[in-house]
Scaffold this motif. Structure first.
Motif, PDB file in Angstrom:
ATOM      1  N   TYR A 115     -10.346 -10.244  -6.893  1.00 44.48           N
ATOM      2  CA  TYR A 115     -10.338  -8.959  -6.820  1.00 44.48           C
ATOM      3  C   TYR A 115     -11.892  -7.422  -6.464  1.00 44.48           C
ATOM      4  O   TYR A 115     -12.577  -7.142  -7.038  1.00 44.48           O
ATOM      5  CB  TYR A 115      -8.595  -8.243  -7.601  1.00 44.48           C
ATOM      6  N   GLU A 146       0.811  -1.221  -0.099  1.00 37.57           N
ATOM      7  CA  GLU A 146       0.195  -0.140   0.006  1.00 37.57           C
ATOM      8  C   GLU A 146       1.481   1.151  -0.056  1.00 37.57           C
ATOM      9  O   GLU A 146       1.672   1.757   0.551  1.00 37.57           O
ATOM     10  CB  GLU A 146      -1.010   0.302   1.282  1.00 37.57           C
ATOM     11  N   LEU A 173      -9.059 -10.761  -1.511  1.00 38.41           N
ATOM     12  CA  LEU A 173      -8.274 -11.304  -2.042  1.00 38.41           C
ATOM     13  C   LEU A 173      -8.115 -12.360  -2.457  1.00 38.41           C
ATOM     14  O   LEU A 173      -8.760 -13.160  -1.237  1.00 38.41           O
ATOM     15  CB  LEU A 173      -7.115 -10.760  -2.211  1.00 38.41           C
ATOM     16  N   LEU A 181      -9.650  -4.619   1.225  1.00 32.77           N
ATOM     17  CA  LEU A 181      -9.806  -5.394  -0.237  1.00 32.77           C
ATOM     18  C   LEU A 181      -9.674  -6.910   0.115  1.00 32.77           C
ATOM     19  O   LEU A 181      -9.524  -7.348   1.211  1.00 32.77           O
ATOM     20  CB  LEU A 181      -8.302  -5.627  -0.645  1.00 32.77           C
ATOM     21  N   ARG A 235     -13.148   0.295   4.960  1.00 33.13           N
ATOM     22  CA  ARG A 235     -12.669  -0.126   3.962  1.00 33.13           C
ATOM     23  C   ARG A 235     -11.524  -1.368   3.403  1.00 33.13           C
ATOM     24  O   ARG A 235     -10.912  -1.553   4.708  1.00 33.13           O
ATOM     25  CB  ARG A 235     -12.055   0.930   2.927  1.00 33.13           C
ATOM     26  N   ASP A 294     -12.716  -4.817  -4.143  1.00 31.54           N
ATOM     27  CA  ASP A 294     -12.165  -3.167  -2.683  1.00 31.54           C
ATOM     28  C   ASP A 294     -14.080  -3.367  -2.205  1.00 31.54           C
ATOM     29  O   ASP A 294     -15.041  -3.301  -2.834  1.00 31.54           O
ATOM     30  CB  ASP A 294     -12.495  -1.850  -3.255  1.00 31.54           C
ATOM     31  N   TYR A 334      -4.101  -0.900  -8.350  1.00 31.31           N
ATOM     32  CA  TYR A 334      -5.490  -0.054  -8.064  1.00 31.31           C
ATOM     33  C   TYR A 334      -4.812   0.971  -7.828  1.00 31.31           C
ATOM     34  O   TYR A 334      -4.520   1.118  -6.449  1.00 31.31           O
ATOM     35  CB  TYR A 334      -6.051  -1.173  -6.965  1.00 31.31           C
TER      36      TYR A 334
END
Length: 287
Positions: free
Chosen positions: A185, A43, A249, A247, A245, A187, A69
């Motif tokens: 993937y 990140e 995966l 991710l 929030r 978000d 991303y």
């Protein structure tokens, strides 16, 4: 039906890459911090130009895929194939290095916020020497799915069920795209106290990375900038502690040896040495 639970947490660690870009690395901070086929997750997030302006000058890759991303900012991708892509707010760059790519990723802003993620996904031995491929995906092409109560899922890749509804990402291996690991993937953005119930392919390995707020999976609390590796199973329930929030995966594991040296990921030391010779001799990307 088997519920997925947290088997390991990996707190991201501050590091730098490229020409000195400051970032936080969760998966990939050591050889043991992987989750087949996922090799690395970085990140990058800064409002300070000195943390990112040097960017990622020209460098090689072989043997895996990179997925970048961008949440905020503007980055320019250029590679030896002649590809040139502008990665902007909400966009994705999906690059299959295969036999070899030499590319650069350079900021196109002198001030403001640069924020996003880079994920490395391994390729099976049979595909490590396939021709390279690149796709630039603007935010306008990526599907968004409302979860109700103000929640939302941004669907970058793959297919799964969210709260009983089948959703498909922009990149969907089931539609004939050559992605043998069948990656998912997403978000996922949840409001305080909101839960999402997710059904993933049972054979996929999966993990989450929380980048704002914190999430709960069973009795486990996953704080910000932390990855949580998940057990096998059919279903996953994620609850937001405050606005959250993260991710999500998941992908089919490969189950092969992984030998990595910097930007090269192969199956043996001999293949790594060959990649280094090929790069030195200017034939890394040759057919």
């Amino acid at each position: 039906m088997t519920h997925r639970t947290v088997t390991r947490r990996i707190q991201a660690q501050a590091t730098s890459d490229g020409a000195g870009v400051k970032l936080k690395r969760s998966l990939g901070q050591s050889n043991g911090a992987r989750h087949d086929p996922f090799l690395m997750l970085d990140e990058f997030f800064s409002d300070e130009p000195a943390d990112y302006l040097a960017g990622f000058p020209s460098h090689p890759h072989r043997g895996f895929e990179t997925v970048t991303y961008m949440l905020d900012g503007h980055m320019l991708h250029e590679d030896h194939l002649g590809n040139k892509g502008h990665l902007r707010d909400g966009g994705v760059q999906w690059m299959t290095a295969g036999r070899g790519v030499i590319h650069s990723e350079m900021p196109q802003q002198e001030a403001g916020r640069m924020r996003g993620f880079q994920l490395w996904i391994n390729l099976p031995a049979a595909e490590k020497m396939r021709p390279a491929n690149y796709e630039d995906i603007p935010a306008s092409k990526i599907p968004r799915h409302s979860l109700g109560d103000g929640g939302e899922a941004i669907l970058i890749a793959g297919q799964c069920q969210l709260d009983g509804v089948t959703v498909c990402g922009y990149i969907n291996g089931l539609d004939g795209q050559n992605l043998s690991t069948d990656p998912i993937y997403i978000d996922l953005r949840l409001k305080e106290g909101q839960s999402s119930h997710i059904t993933l392919p049972k054979a996929h390995n999966a993990f989450i990375y929380v980048y704002e707020g914190q999430a709960e999976i069973g009795e486990h609390i996953i704080p910000s900038t932390c990855s949580a590796l998940l057990s096998q199973g059919d279903t996953l329930t994620i609850t937001a502690s405050g606005d959250c929030r993260l991710l999500l995966l998941a992908a089919q594991p490969i189950g092969e040896p992984v030998v990595q040296y910097g930007p090269f990921v192969m199956n043996s030391n001999e293949e790594i040495e060959q990649a280094m010779r090929d790069y030195r001799d200017g034939v890394l990307t040759s057919d």
